[in-house]
Scaffold this motif. Structure first.
Motif, PDB file in Angstrom:
ATOM      1  N   GLY A  67       0.781  -1.224   0.000  1.00 56.26           N
ATOM      2  CA  GLY A  67       0.000   0.000   0.000  1.00 56.26           C
ATOM      3  C   GLY A  67       0.810   1.270   0.000  1.00 56.26           C
ATOM      4  O   GLY A  67       0.252   2.360   0.087  1.00 56.26           O
ATOM      5  N   LYS A  68       2.147   1.158  -0.081  1.00 55.64           N
ATOM      6  CA  LYS A  68       2.996   2.344  -0.017  1.00 55.64           C
ATOM      7  C   LYS A  68       3.932   2.366  -1.227  1.00 55.64           C
ATOM      8  O   LYS A  68       4.222   1.336  -1.835  1.00 55.64           O
ATOM      9  N   THR A  69       4.405   3.551  -1.561  1.00 54.69           N
ATOM     10  CA  THR A  69       5.407   3.674  -2.621  1.00 54.69           C
ATOM     11  C   THR A  69       6.818   3.690  -2.056  1.00 54.69           C
ATOM     12  O   THR A  69       7.788   3.828  -2.792  1.00 54.69           O
ATOM     13  N   VAL A  70       6.934   3.563  -0.744  1.00 53.62           N
ATOM     14  CA  VAL A  70       8.240   3.534  -0.096  1.00 53.62           C
ATOM     15  C   VAL A  70       8.875   2.159  -0.315  1.00 53.62           C
ATOM     16  O   VAL A  70       8.241   1.127  -0.101  1.00 53.62           O
ATOM     17  N   GLY A  71      10.135   2.145  -0.753  1.00 56.99           N
ATOM     18  CA  GLY A  71      10.806   0.891  -1.068  1.00 56.99           C
ATOM     19  C   GLY A  71      11.187   0.107   0.174  1.00 56.99           C
ATOM     20  O   GLY A  71      11.371   0.660   1.256  1.00 56.99           O
ATOM     21  N   ARG A  72      11.308  -1.211   0.006  1.00 57.31           N
ATOM     22  CA  ARG A  72      11.763  -2.076   1.081  1.00 57.31           C
ATOM     23  C   ARG A  72      12.846  -2.993   0.527  1.00 57.31           C
ATOM     24  O   ARG A  72      12.852  -3.326  -0.650  1.00 57.31           O
ATOM     25  N   ALA A  73      13.757  -3.365   1.368  1.00 58.46           N
ATOM     26  CA  ALA A  73      14.800  -4.315   0.986  1.00 58.46           C
ATOM     27  C   ALA A  73      14.930  -5.330   2.105  1.00 58.46           C
ATOM     28  O   ALA A  73      14.870  -4.993   3.285  1.00 58.46           O
ATOM     29  N   GLU A  74      15.074  -6.578   1.727  1.00 62.07           N
ATOM     30  CA  GLU A  74      15.244  -7.617   2.734  1.00 62.07           C
ATOM     31  C   GLU A  74      16.169  -8.702   2.187  1.00 62.07           C
ATOM     32  O   GLU A  74      16.323  -8.865   0.979  1.00 62.07           O
ATOM     33  N   GLY A  75      16.805  -9.394   3.075  1.00 60.34           N
ATOM     34  CA  GLY A  75      17.724 -10.457   2.700  1.00 60.34           C
ATOM     35  C   GLY A  75      17.935 -11.347   3.907  1.00 60.34           C
ATOM     36  O   GLY A  75      17.132 -11.341   4.838  1.00 60.34           O
ATOM     37  N   GLY A  76      19.025 -12.086   3.919  1.00 63.96           N
ATOM     38  CA  GLY A  76      19.213 -12.988   5.041  1.00 63.96           C
ATOM     39  C   GLY A  76      20.640 -13.442   5.214  1.00 63.96           C
ATOM     40  O   GLY A  76      21.488 -13.238   4.347  1.00 63.96           O
ATOM     41  N   PHE A  77      20.882 -14.049   6.361  1.00 64.82           N
ATOM     42  CA  PHE A  77      22.188 -14.636   6.634  1.00 64.82           C
ATOM     43  C   PHE A  77      22.007 -15.786   7.620  1.00 64.82           C
ATOM     44  O   PHE A  77      20.995 -15.888   8.308  1.00 64.82           O
ATOM     45  N   ASP A  78      22.991 -16.658   7.623  1.00 63.59           N
ATOM     46  CA  ASP A  78      23.002 -17.794   8.530  1.00 63.59           C
ATOM     47  C   ASP A  78      24.173 -17.609   9.483  1.00 63.59           C
ATOM     48  O   ASP A  78      25.291 -17.332   9.050  1.00 63.59           O
ATOM     49  N   TYR A  79      23.899 -17.731  10.776  1.00 63.54           N
ATOM     50  CA  TYR A  79      24.964 -17.535  11.768  1.00 63.54           C
ATOM     51  C   TYR A  79      24.750 -18.503  12.915  1.00 63.54           C
ATOM     52  O   TYR A  79      23.667 -18.555  13.503  1.00 63.54           O
ATOM     53  N   ASP A  80      25.773 -19.273  13.223  1.00 63.41           N
ATOM     54  CA  ASP A  80      25.726 -20.234  14.325  1.00 63.41           C
ATOM     55  C   ASP A  80      24.473 -21.114  14.279  1.00 63.41           C
ATOM     56  O   ASP A  80      23.730 -21.242  15.261  1.00 63.41           O
ATOM     57  N   ALA A  81      24.254 -21.692  13.095  1.00 64.10           N
ATOM     58  CA  ALA A  81      23.193 -22.690  12.894  1.00 64.10           C
ATOM     59  C   ALA A  81      21.787 -22.112  12.955  1.00 64.10           C
ATOM     60  O   ALA A  81      20.813 -22.862  13.098  1.00 64.10           O
ATOM     61  N   HIS A  82      21.641 -20.794  12.847  1.00 66.82           N
ATOM     62  CA  HIS A  82      20.320 -20.182  12.785  1.00 66.82           C
ATOM     63  C   HIS A  82      20.236 -19.292  11.549  1.00 66.82           C
ATOM     64  O   HIS A  82      21.214 -18.657  11.163  1.00 66.82           O
ATOM     65  N   ARG A  83      19.041 -19.245  10.967  1.00 71.19           N
ATOM     66  CA  ARG A  83      18.809 -18.411   9.798  1.00 71.19           C
ATOM     67  C   ARG A  83      18.087 -17.136  10.218  1.00 71.19           C
ATOM     68  O   ARG A  83      17.114 -17.175  10.970  1.00 71.19           O
ATOM     69  N   TYR A  84      18.579 -16.027   9.701  1.00 68.15           N
ATOM     70  CA  TYR A  84      18.038 -14.720  10.058  1.00 68.15           C
ATOM     71  C   TYR A  84      17.520 -14.012   8.809  1.00 68.15           C
ATOM     72  O   TYR A  84      18.224 -13.922   7.804  1.00 68.15           O
TER      73      TYR A  84
END
Length: 275
Positions: A67-84
């Motif tokens: 509902g917004k024109t504001v951009g979003r960015a997302e990604g991920g990483f794995d650290y010490d056997a957990h995914r973020y």
């Protein structure tokens, strides 16, 4: 090899190997599942995008907030056997919701309830940045302050006592210079410790000295709980009402406030299904 259109920085292609740094595995946009959600907040020009890129390997999933024109960015990483999963919130100076950027950042931290909120601050302009830090700490008790641009602070002969700052704020403070990779390992550990409960934050909160104001807050909290039993941090919402927040008041009148938390949950579930 591709180039980021805005910054002309190289982006790894699909066939490039995943990058490793210690226990860190940068997952880019491969976020089919995750254990923890991290929100990345901060004023503009604090190096927030540099921190995001250092954690995710420059590969981002970009789009607009619903509902917004504001951009979003997302990604991920794995650290010490957990995914973020890490969500880069719009750069903002405040969470008082006077703009789309502020509204998005506030709603995600409050209603999305990320497991950790990382607040990136400029060590050379700390006083200006602390306004946002203190506002975030009114909403969540799971936060880490990334004290970025320490290289610039040293160049200007500025000294920041990060240990005292951590004691005063009640949350971990990590000194770093993200563009040089300095402090990234410490930031990862701080995020992991807060997410997994090894570090329990005790953030600095507004202390209400007036008995009349405290009574009003208590009464509003009780009424909010009766109407919106699943509302997180009703105390903060009550304080915003007393401060005359028009958007919060309208969200209560329209009933939208009760839908925001459910909307964030549905949005996150939809993202998993689309991955």
């Amino acid at each position: 090899m591709k180039l980021d259109d805005q910054k002309q920085t190289p982006l790894p292609c699909e066939s490039c190997p995943v990058h490793h740094a210690g226990n860190l595995m940068k997952l880019g946009v491969d976020m089919t599942d995750w254990d923890f959600v991290v929100a990345l907040a901060g004023n503009p020009n604090t190096g927030k995008s540099t921190v995001f890129n250092a954690l995710t390997g420059l590969r981002q999933h970009t789009g607009n907030w619903p509902g917004k024109t504001v951009g979003r960015a997302e990604g991920g990483f794995d650290y010490d056997a957990h995914r973020y999963k890490i969500v880069d919130l719009p750069g903002t100076y405040s969470l008082l919701s006077t703009s789309y950027d502020e509204e998005i950042a506030r709603d995600f931290i409050l209603f999305g309830q990320p497991d950790v909120t990382v607040i990136v601050v400029d060590a050379t302009r700390l006083e200006r940045n602390l306004n946002l830090v203190l506002q975030v700490l009114q909403i969540t008790d799971r936060a880490v302050v990334a004290l970025n641009l320490m290289d610039e602070a040293r160049r200007h002969h500025l000294e920041v006592d990060d240990h005292r700052l951590a004691r005063d704020l009640g949350v971990p403070v990590v000194p770093m210079a993200a563009r040089h990779g300095e402090g990234i390992d410490l930031l990862l550990k701080a995020i992991s410790d807060v997410a997994n409960g090894r570090t329990v934050c005790r953030p600095r909160r507004i202390q209400i000295e007036s008995p009349a104001v405290q009574q009003a807050v208590t009464q509003l909290e009780a009424e909010l709980h009766d109407r919106f039993p699943n509302l997180p941090n009703s105390r903060w919402v009550a304080l915003r009402l007393l401060d005359g927040d028009v958007q919060i008041a309208e969200a209560i009148r329209s009933g939208e406030l009760g839908n925001l938390n459910r909307a964030e949950t549905v949005s996150q579930a939809a993202e998993v299904a689309q991955s």
